[in-house]
Enzyme design. Structure first.
Site, PDB file in Angstrom:
ATOM      1  N   THR A 113       0.844  -1.192   0.000  1.00  0.00           N
ATOM      2  CA  THR A 113       0.000   0.000   0.000  1.00  0.00           C
ATOM      3  C   THR A 113       0.880   1.243   0.000  1.00  0.00           C
ATOM      4  O   THR A 113       2.078   1.154  -0.288  1.00  0.00           O
ATOM      5  CB  THR A 113      -1.057  -0.073   1.136  1.00  0.00           C
TER       6      THR A 113
ATOM      7  N   LYS B  75       2.301   1.214  -4.394  1.00  0.00           N
ATOM      8  CA  LYS B  75       1.469   0.432  -5.330  1.00  0.00           C
ATOM      9  C   LYS B  75       1.924   0.529  -6.790  1.00  0.00           C
ATOM     10  O   LYS B  75       1.831  -0.442  -7.527  1.00  0.00           O
ATOM     11  CB  LYS B  75       0.000   0.878  -5.232  1.00  0.00           C
TER      12      LYS B  75
ATOM     13  N   ASN C 210      -1.851  -4.117  -5.652  1.00  0.00           N
ATOM     14  CA  ASN C 210      -1.873  -4.028  -4.188  1.00  0.00           C
ATOM     15  C   ASN C 210      -1.803  -5.400  -3.523  1.00  0.00           C
ATOM     16  O   ASN C 210      -1.736  -5.469  -2.300  1.00  0.00           O
ATOM     17  CB  ASN C 210      -3.071  -3.218  -3.669  1.00  0.00           C
TER      18      ASN C 210
ATOM     19  N   GLY D 105     -12.713  12.703  -7.673  1.00  0.00           N
ATOM     20  CA  GLY D 105     -11.328  12.342  -7.396  1.00  0.00           C
ATOM     21  C   GLY D 105     -10.736  11.619  -8.592  1.00  0.00           C
ATOM     22  O   GLY D 105     -11.474  10.973  -9.368  1.00  0.00           O
ATOM     23  N   ALA D 106      -9.433  11.753  -8.760  1.00  0.00           N
ATOM     24  CA  ALA D 106      -8.770  11.081  -9.889  1.00  0.00           C
ATOM     25  C   ALA D 106      -7.379  10.600  -9.473  1.00  0.00           C
ATOM     26  O   ALA D 106      -6.472  10.527 -10.285  1.00  0.00           O
ATOM     27  CB  ALA D 106      -8.680  12.020 -11.094  1.00  0.00           C
ATOM     28  N   GLY D 107      -7.231  10.261  -8.175  1.00  0.00           N
ATOM     29  CA  GLY D 107      -5.956   9.740  -7.688  1.00  0.00           C
ATOM     30  C   GLY D 107      -5.891   8.232  -7.846  1.00  0.00           C
ATOM     31  O   GLY D 107      -6.617   7.644  -8.669  1.00  0.00           O
ATOM     32  N   GLY D 108      -5.024   7.604  -7.033  1.00  0.00           N
ATOM     33  CA  GLY D 108      -4.813   6.165  -7.148  1.00  0.00           C
ATOM     34  C   GLY D 108      -6.072   5.354  -6.866  1.00  0.00           C
ATOM     35  O   GLY D 108      -6.414   4.437  -7.621  1.00  0.00           O
TER      36      GLY D 108
ATOM     37  N   ARG E 216     -10.280  18.101  -8.712  1.00  0.00           N
ATOM     38  CA  ARG E 216      -9.718  19.450  -8.564  1.00  0.00           C
ATOM     39  C   ARG E 216      -8.756  19.736  -9.718  1.00  0.00           C
ATOM     40  O   ARG E 216      -8.839  20.772 -10.356  1.00  0.00           O
ATOM     41  CB  ARG E 216      -8.986  19.533  -7.218  1.00  0.00           C
TER      42      ARG E 216
ATOM     43  N   GLY F 244     -16.948   3.753   4.111  1.00  0.00           N
ATOM     44  CA  GLY F 244     -15.660   3.417   3.511  1.00  0.00           C
ATOM     45  C   GLY F 244     -15.118   2.041   3.869  1.00  0.00           C
ATOM     46  O   GLY F 244     -14.360   1.450   3.101  1.00  0.00           O
TER      47      GLY F 244
HETATM   48  N1  LIG Z   1     -11.421   2.198   1.980  1.00  0.00           N
HETATM   49  C1  LIG Z   1     -10.322   1.738   1.416  1.00  0.00           C
HETATM   50  O1  LIG Z   1     -10.092   0.521   1.359  1.00  0.00           O
HETATM   51  C2  LIG Z   1      -9.361   2.715   0.758  1.00  0.00           C
HETATM   52  C3  LIG Z   1      -8.402   2.251  -0.166  1.00  0.00           C
HETATM   53  C4  LIG Z   1      -7.541   3.178  -0.765  1.00  0.00           C
HETATM   54  C5  LIG Z   1      -7.639   4.538  -0.442  1.00  0.00           C
HETATM   55  N2  LIG Z   1      -8.564   4.953   0.467  1.00  0.00           N
HETATM   56  C6  LIG Z   1      -8.712   6.404   0.793  1.00  0.00           C
HETATM   57  O2  LIG Z   1      -8.956   7.114  -0.404  1.00  0.00           O
HETATM   58  C7  LIG Z   1      -8.477   8.446  -0.327  1.00  0.00           C
HETATM   59  C8  LIG Z   1      -7.674   8.799  -1.575  1.00  0.00           C
HETATM   60  O3  LIG Z   1      -6.543   7.937  -1.672  1.00  0.00           O
HETATM   61  P1  LIG Z   1      -5.610   7.907  -2.976  1.00  0.00           P
HETATM   62  O4  LIG Z   1      -4.638   6.794  -2.758  1.00  0.00           O
HETATM   63  O5  LIG Z   1      -6.444   7.931  -4.221  1.00  0.00           O
HETATM   64  O6  LIG Z   1      -4.847   9.329  -2.836  1.00  0.00           O
HETATM   65  P2  LIG Z   1      -4.214  10.204  -4.024  1.00  0.00           P
HETATM   66  O7  LIG Z   1      -3.758   9.359  -5.141  1.00  0.00           O
HETATM   67  O8  LIG Z   1      -3.247  11.100  -3.339  1.00  0.00           O
HETATM   68  O9  LIG Z   1      -5.445  11.102  -4.573  1.00  0.00           O
HETATM   69  C9  LIG Z   1      -6.038  12.101  -3.764  1.00  0.00           C
HETATM   70  C10 LIG Z   1      -7.273  12.670  -4.459  1.00  0.00           C
HETATM   71  O10 LIG Z   1      -7.901  13.620  -3.579  1.00  0.00           O
HETATM   72  C11 LIG Z   1      -7.949  14.911  -4.229  1.00  0.00           C
HETATM   73  N3  LIG Z   1      -7.735  15.972  -3.240  1.00  0.00           N
HETATM   74  C12 LIG Z   1      -6.834  15.986  -2.232  1.00  0.00           C
HETATM   75  N4  LIG Z   1      -6.922  17.161  -1.562  1.00  0.00           N
HETATM   76  C13 LIG Z   1      -7.897  17.885  -2.157  1.00  0.00           C
HETATM   77  C14 LIG Z   1      -8.447  19.194  -1.927  1.00  0.00           C
HETATM   78  N5  LIG Z   1      -8.013  19.968  -0.920  1.00  0.00           N
HETATM   79  N6  LIG Z   1      -9.446  19.614  -2.721  1.00  0.00           N
HETATM   80  C15 LIG Z   1      -9.908  18.830  -3.739  1.00  0.00           C
HETATM   81  N7  LIG Z   1      -9.407  17.597  -4.013  1.00  0.00           N
HETATM   82  C16 LIG Z   1      -8.425  17.148  -3.235  1.00  0.00           C
HETATM   83  C17 LIG Z   1      -6.815  14.875  -5.238  1.00  0.00           C
HETATM   84  O11 LIG Z   1      -7.049  15.864  -6.222  1.00  0.00           O
HETATM   85  P3  LIG Z   1      -5.815  16.422  -7.120  1.00  0.00           P
HETATM   86  O12 LIG Z   1      -5.590  15.379  -8.191  1.00  0.00           O
HETATM   87  O13 LIG Z   1      -6.310  17.705  -7.654  1.00  0.00           O
HETATM   88  O14 LIG Z   1      -4.641  16.544  -6.200  1.00  0.00           O
HETATM   89  C18 LIG Z   1      -6.964  13.429  -5.757  1.00  0.00           C
HETATM   90  O15 LIG Z   1      -8.042  13.306  -6.634  1.00  0.00           O
HETATM   91  C19 LIG Z   1      -7.666   8.498   0.977  1.00  0.00           C
HETATM   92  O16 LIG Z   1      -8.475   9.124   1.944  1.00  0.00           O
HETATM   93  C20 LIG Z   1      -7.446   7.049   1.345  1.00  0.00           C
HETATM   94  O17 LIG Z   1      -7.374   6.861   2.742  1.00  0.00           O
HETATM   95  C21 LIG Z   1      -9.446   4.085   1.052  1.00  0.00           C
END
Ligand SMILES: NC(=O)c1ccc[n+]([C@@H]2O[C@H](COP(=O)([O-])OP(=O)(O)OC[C@H]3O[C@@H](n4cnc5c(N)ncnc54)[C@H](OP(=O)(O)O)[C@@H]3O)[C@@H](O)[C@H]2O)c1
Length: 266
Positions: free
Chosen positions: A67, A71, A92, A132-135, A157, A244
């Protein structure tokens, strides 16, 4: 009791103290009566290739979870990965096969989809807004398209990331309408927050909650806190709310099956 027969599994992260995977997977091992243990392993990014190389030589290791922040790099360190993992660009879960080969797959999105289906919200045929468009969003978006949503709108964003992700998913699933859009939730069956907004008390809302309508589903992937502000507002407005933790609990079974080399489904 750990004995000389116990099969070893791990979760690699940096930091690792916050992960909940050991509790969840060790409970599954116990429920299934398996002589197996999953332990946390804190590994720096630079040391990841060495860790992978070492695990190839661990004959009693069944596999490991990777994680944040590993990843994407882990994808390139495996000997083989699934088509889905290749397309998403991350793994993962890694199975160590008897000859030491490391084979990887990605279950974040499939776990999320299974969690929805278990709550009666199978995404097939639905119009979905993914914020959202992250990982996590990439894995979820891919799995939603794989599960046959009618349309998928991605809002982020950083708009270019949403456009890029929509184009990539649309290429793999031409039958699904995948576009980049804004965060207006009107007209969607499901709205998913896959941003990190909501983890901290002062965070702004990920999308305009005052436009939510009764009957829509609002899904969260944040696990801490268990209830984010957007979930409370959505519930007040008569929306169905999906927590979640479902994403983790439902992918945990898939991860265990995969590492044991059993049929794991989607
Ligand atoms: N439940 C589960 O099993 C599980 C599994 C994986 C992840 N998660 C959770 O999912 C969330 C995202 O994880 P990730 O790995 O995808 O992270 P990531 O790749 O860093 O992506 C973060 C996302 O959040 C957006 N963001 C962050 N700050 C922001 C703000 N102030 N305003 C608007 N958009 C914002 C980012 O937008 P930009 O692209 O514009 O930066 C991006 O789309 C985390 O909270 C993590 O704990 C949960």
């Amino acid at each position: 009791m750990i004995t000389g027969h116990t099969q070893l599994f791990g979760i690699i992260a940096n930091p690792v103290a916050q992960v909940r995977t050991p509790q969840v997977l060790n409970t599954i091992f116990e429920q299934r009566g398996l002589d197996a243990i999953l332990v946390p392993m804190q590994v720096d990014t630079e040391a990841l290739p060495k860790a992978f190389e070492a695990f190839r030589g661990f004959n009693n290791m069944g596999g490991f979870i990777v994680t944040v922040p590993h990843k994407t790099i882990a994808l390139h360190l495996c000997d083989e990965v699934s088509v889905a993992a290749q397309n998403i660009g991350a793994v993962n879960t890694i199975r160590r096969e008897e000859n030491g080969r490391l084979v990887g797959d990605m279950f974040d999105g499939r776990g999320f989809v299974r969690g929805l289906a278990a709550e009666g919200w199978g995404p097939g045929g639905r119009h979905v807004l993914l914020v959202g468009a992250g990982g996590a969003a990439a894995a979820i978006g891919y799995a939603l398209a794989e599960a046959g949503v009618r349309s998928l709108t991605i809002a982020n964003r950083t708009r270019a990331k949403a456009e890029n992700l929509a184009a990539r998913i649309g290429e793999f699933f031409p039958a699904v309408r995948v576009v980049a859009g804004d965060t207006n939730p009107q007209g969607f069956d499901m709205i998913i927050n896959s941003t990190s907004l909501g983890m901290r008390a002062g965070d702004e809302l990920p999308f305009p909650a005052d436009l939510l309508k009764s009957g829509q589903l609002v899904a969260e992937i944040i696990m801490k806190p268990e209830r984010t502000k957007i979930m409370d507002i959505a519930a007040e407005r008569g929306c169905h709310v999906h927590e979640g933790f479902h994403m983790l609990t439902h992918q945990a079974e898939l991860m265990v099956n995969y590492m044991l080399g059993q049929e794991y489904g989607v």
